[in-house]
Write a protein that holds these residues in place. Structure first.
Motif, PDB file in Angstrom:
ATOM      1  N   MET A 196       0.840  -1.195   0.000  1.00  0.00           N
ATOM      2  CA  MET A 196       0.000   0.000   0.000  1.00  0.00           C
ATOM      3  C   MET A 196       0.875   1.244   0.000  1.00  0.00           C
ATOM      4  O   MET A 196       1.823   1.346   0.764  1.00  0.00           O
ATOM      5  N   SER A 197       0.567   2.212  -0.850  1.00  0.00           N
ATOM      6  CA  SER A 197       1.334   3.444  -0.930  1.00  0.00           C
ATOM      7  C   SER A 197       0.937   4.373   0.203  1.00  0.00           C
ATOM      8  O   SER A 197      -0.238   4.531   0.519  1.00  0.00           O
ATOM      9  N   CYS A 198       1.925   5.010   0.834  1.00  0.00           N
ATOM     10  CA  CYS A 198       1.621   5.945   1.903  1.00  0.00           C
ATOM     11  C   CYS A 198       2.782   6.905   2.080  1.00  0.00           C
ATOM     12  O   CYS A 198       3.910   6.603   1.710  1.00  0.00           O
ATOM     13  N   LYS A 199       2.483   8.092   2.593  1.00  0.00           N
ATOM     14  CA  LYS A 199       3.524   9.047   2.953  1.00  0.00           C
ATOM     15  C   LYS A 199       3.954   8.715   4.366  1.00  0.00           C
ATOM     16  O   LYS A 199       3.293   9.083   5.341  1.00  0.00           O
ATOM     17  N   ARG A 200       5.054   7.982   4.484  1.00  0.00           N
ATOM     18  CA  ARG A 200       5.462   7.456   5.767  1.00  0.00           C
ATOM     19  C   ARG A 200       6.004   8.525   6.708  1.00  0.00           C
ATOM     20  O   ARG A 200       6.655   9.482   6.281  1.00  0.00           O
ATOM     21  N   GLY A 201       5.726   8.299   7.975  1.00  0.00           N
ATOM     22  CA  GLY A 201       6.387   9.072   8.997  1.00  0.00           C
ATOM     23  C   GLY A 201       7.770   8.490   9.223  1.00  0.00           C
ATOM     24  O   GLY A 201       8.199   7.589   8.503  1.00  0.00           O
ATOM     25  N   ILE A 202       8.459   8.968  10.228  1.00  0.00           N
ATOM     26  CA  ILE A 202       9.809   8.502  10.534  1.00  0.00           C
ATOM     27  C   ILE A 202       9.793   7.736  11.854  1.00  0.00           C
ATOM     28  O   ILE A 202       9.214   8.196  12.846  1.00  0.00           O
ATOM     29  N   LEU A 203      10.426   6.570  11.861  1.00  0.00           N
ATOM     30  CA  LEU A 203      10.580   5.812  13.089  1.00  0.00           C
ATOM     31  C   LEU A 203      11.821   6.339  13.803  1.00  0.00           C
ATOM     32  O   LEU A 203      12.926   6.294  13.264  1.00  0.00           O
ATOM     33  N   ILE A 204      11.636   6.859  15.012  1.00  0.00           N
ATOM     34  CA  ILE A 204      12.711   7.510  15.754  1.00  0.00           C
ATOM     35  C   ILE A 204      13.010   6.713  17.013  1.00  0.00           C
ATOM     36  O   ILE A 204      12.137   6.517  17.862  1.00  0.00           O
ATOM     37  N   VAL A 205      14.244   6.249  17.110  1.00  0.00           N
ATOM     38  CA  VAL A 205      14.680   5.498  18.286  1.00  0.00           C
ATOM     39  C   VAL A 205      15.533   6.426  19.149  1.00  0.00           C
ATOM     40  O   VAL A 205      16.519   6.988  18.672  1.00  0.00           O
TER      41      VAL A 205
END
Length: 205
Positions: free
Chosen positions: A1-10
């Motif tokens: 599925m196409s999406c404007k992803r957020g950022i995974l921040i560790v």
């Protein structure tokens, strides 16, 4: 599925680095971030709500998810599993949310291996003396506990160069540090790495 992803921040840092305080200020200033709700196999404590404080699942289910690759990072502590479910973070990321994981170095390295586009931020005090002073200033830790935490910080900082950014958390500089955190994420959104499809979109390919 196409999406404007957020950022995974560790986000990681030694005890006494002030990472929790930094993140609280970030969340106060911006609505673009969400905490990831971890999963655990321990029983809920009074007042805890499934899906809010933790996702409570069985040990068998947790182990099955590990085998299936459905756990992004995990640890086993005092007879129970704790970890991050990939379905949980993927849902938020695909909704464009920036998902924050405040976890130890061990978990951060698991994330780095499994999710290469995750952004790793290390929060540290300006020097070892400041770290010790903060731990002693709490007035709630035993001498043995303080020594253990200081020794643990030495081990954690051996992973310094595995992180993408370092934020030096000086005393009385919480506004400056939280602003830097937000600026890092904003800059990352414009990186070529996170906009690989721009060329094709530009030329309608």
């Amino acid at each position: 599925m196409s999406c404007k992803r957020g950022i995974l921040i560790v986000v990681s840092g030694p005890a006494g680095s002030g990472k929790g305080t930094v993140l609280n200020k970030v969340f106060e200033k911006s609505k673009d971030f969400v905490y990831s709700v971890s999963a655990t196999t321990r029983d809920p404590r009074p007042g805890e709500v499934d899906g809010v404080h933790y996702h409570f699942i069985t040990k068998e289910r947790f182990e099955a998810l590990i085998a299936e690759g459905g756990v992004a990072e995990h640890t086993y502590y005092c007879g129970n599993y704790y970890g991050t479910l990939r379905t949980v973070i993927e849902k938020d990321l695909c909704e464009g949310k920036n998902v924050v994981l405040e976890i130890e170095v061990d978990g951060a390295m698991q994330i780095k291996n499994k999710i290469p586009d995750a952004l790793l931020i290390l929060v540290v005090p300006p020097d070892f003396a400041t770290l010790e002073a903060r731990l002693r200033g709490r007035g709630t830790n035993t001498e043995e506990d303080i020594k253990n935490r200081l020794e643990r910080s030495r081990e954690e900082l051996k992973f310094f160069d595995k992180y993408d950014y370092v934020l030096v958390n000086y005393d009385n500089a919480i506004d400056e540090i939280s602003d830097k955190f937000i600026s890092i994420i904003e800059a990352e959104k414009s990186s070529t790495l996170r906009n690989k499809d721009f060329y094709n979109k530009f030329f309608n390919i």
